[in-house]
Design an enzyme around this catalytic site. Structure first.
Site, PDB file in Angstrom:
ATOM      1  CB  CYS A  69     -37.279 -16.535 -24.667  1.00 13.21           C
ATOM      2  SG  CYS A  69     -35.559 -16.199 -24.253  1.00 13.21           S
ATOM      3  CB  CYS A  72     -36.493 -16.319 -19.815  1.00 14.87           C
ATOM      4  SG  CYS A  72     -37.712 -15.840 -21.074  1.00 14.87           S
TER       5      CYS A  72
END
Length: 355
Positions: A69, A72
């Site tokens: 991701c 994050c």
């Protein structure tokens, strides 16, 4: 939450639902509909449970064909660790630089905006980058003066552009002029004596401004060496008036409650003095954790700096760093020994209970 609480898929899914940051280094979760894997604390929209797969780490998710991701960044160090690493690198850069670095230079090296770097640096260290560099320069001057270097040479070698810049800071930083400090505190009139108390043997020292050191210990030799490292020119006292003041100090050490009545000579950085003042506001019989103390002074991210300030305290009991404990309530390190810390806290708790 304990480490074993994240071993089952149910516990892991509950951590994802809570966006639990404590689970971030225990596992990652991947979403089969997007092909992306995240940390449990990721703020992105929660996926359906049926679409989620769990992996012990980023390597496992990558091997299964999932992409990290971008929000994050689960394949990189945790955000707090990344921040601490950037700040640590900035501290090393400042320590190795012969001249003061500007905020813009430090921010550029950390790949951050000046405003963001300034805010992050203060949150981690408790000091601004400028104050940190001032403290570094003062320490360089201290080290040079202890080696009997000339004051002017020491100032310029430490990075001061002119002597006046240091002399404006010298009084608070050294507690005396640089020349006096270089001569081991000559004319600073630091005197000391030893006396027994409930903590064992105690060395009490006084300058022209007030009590500047209260050091419990085991032996005269060790205590004298500790004091001379702080005040190289200190001399044993032969003053009866000082002996009376020492008696007041010992009485306070044996019953640390109520207000301290004697003048103090407290020397330290602005941040240290802020921590020490907060310590003096903790009532006898009460404790705070290091993180609670950091929040109390308005610097919740400066827990390590707060712990360092506690360890730098030279006035035992009067500045009650013994009233700071670990987050789980356990006794952490204490400059004068955990046994003394436990004894002080036990005595204070007993007195509080009897009131």
């Amino acid at each position: 939450m304990k480490r074993e609480d994240f071993t089952s898929e149910q516990a892991r899914w509950q951590a994802v639902e809570r966006r639990d940051a404590q689970a971030d280094e225990r596992f990652v979760f991947a979403v089969i509909t997007t092909g992306i894997f995240c940390r449990p604390s990721c703020r992105a929209r929660r996926p359906l449970r049926a679409n989620v797969r769990f992996y012990p780490d980023a390597a496992g998710a990558l091997a299964a064909g999932f992409r990290p991701c971008k929000r994050c960044q689960p394949d990189k160090a945790p955000p707090e660790q990344q921040k601490a690493m950037r700040i640590a690198a900035a501290c090393r850069l400042m320590a190795s630089s012969d001249a003061p670095l500007t905020l813009a230079e430090l921010a550029q090296n950390a790949a951050m905006s000046p405003y963001h770097f300034h805010r992050q640096f203060k949150a981690v260290t408790g000091l601004t980058p400028k104050a940190w560099q001032q403290a570094l320069r003062v320490q360089k001057v201290r080290n040079a003066l202890r080696k009997e270097e000339k004051v002017t040479d020491a100032l310029y070698a430490a990075g001061y552009a002119c002597g006046s810049a240091f002399y404006r800071e010298a009084d608070a930083a050294l507690g005396m002029t640089p020349r006096q400090y270089g001569r081991g505190g000559e004319s600073a009139s630091v005197v000391w004596t030893l006396a027994p108390c409930q903590l064992g043997l105690c060395l009490v020292a006084q300058s022209e401004r007030g009590v500047c050191a209260i050091l419990p210990g085991e032996s005269r030799e060790a205590l004298e060496a500790e004091l001379l490292a702080l005040f190289p020119g200190a001399q044993p006292s032969q003053d009866a008036a000082f002996d009376e003041r020492v008696a007041q100090v010992i009485a306070f050490l044996d019953a640390p409650q109520g207000k301290w009545a004697l003048p103090l000579d407290i020397r330290g950085t602005a941040f240290q003095q802020q921590v020490w003042q907060a310590l003096r506001d903790i009532p006898a019989g009460s404790t705070l954790s290091y993180s609670e103390l950091a929040r109390k002074i308005g610097k919740p991210g400066a827990v390590r700096a707060v712990a360092s300030a506690c360890a730098a305290n030279k006035l035992a009991v009067v500045i009650p760093c013994h009233r700071v404990v670990r987050g789980d309530g356990a006794l952490a390190g204490y400059r004068w020994g955990v046994a003394r810390k436990a004894a002080l806290l036990a005595w204070e708790a007993k007195v509080k209970k009897e009131k």
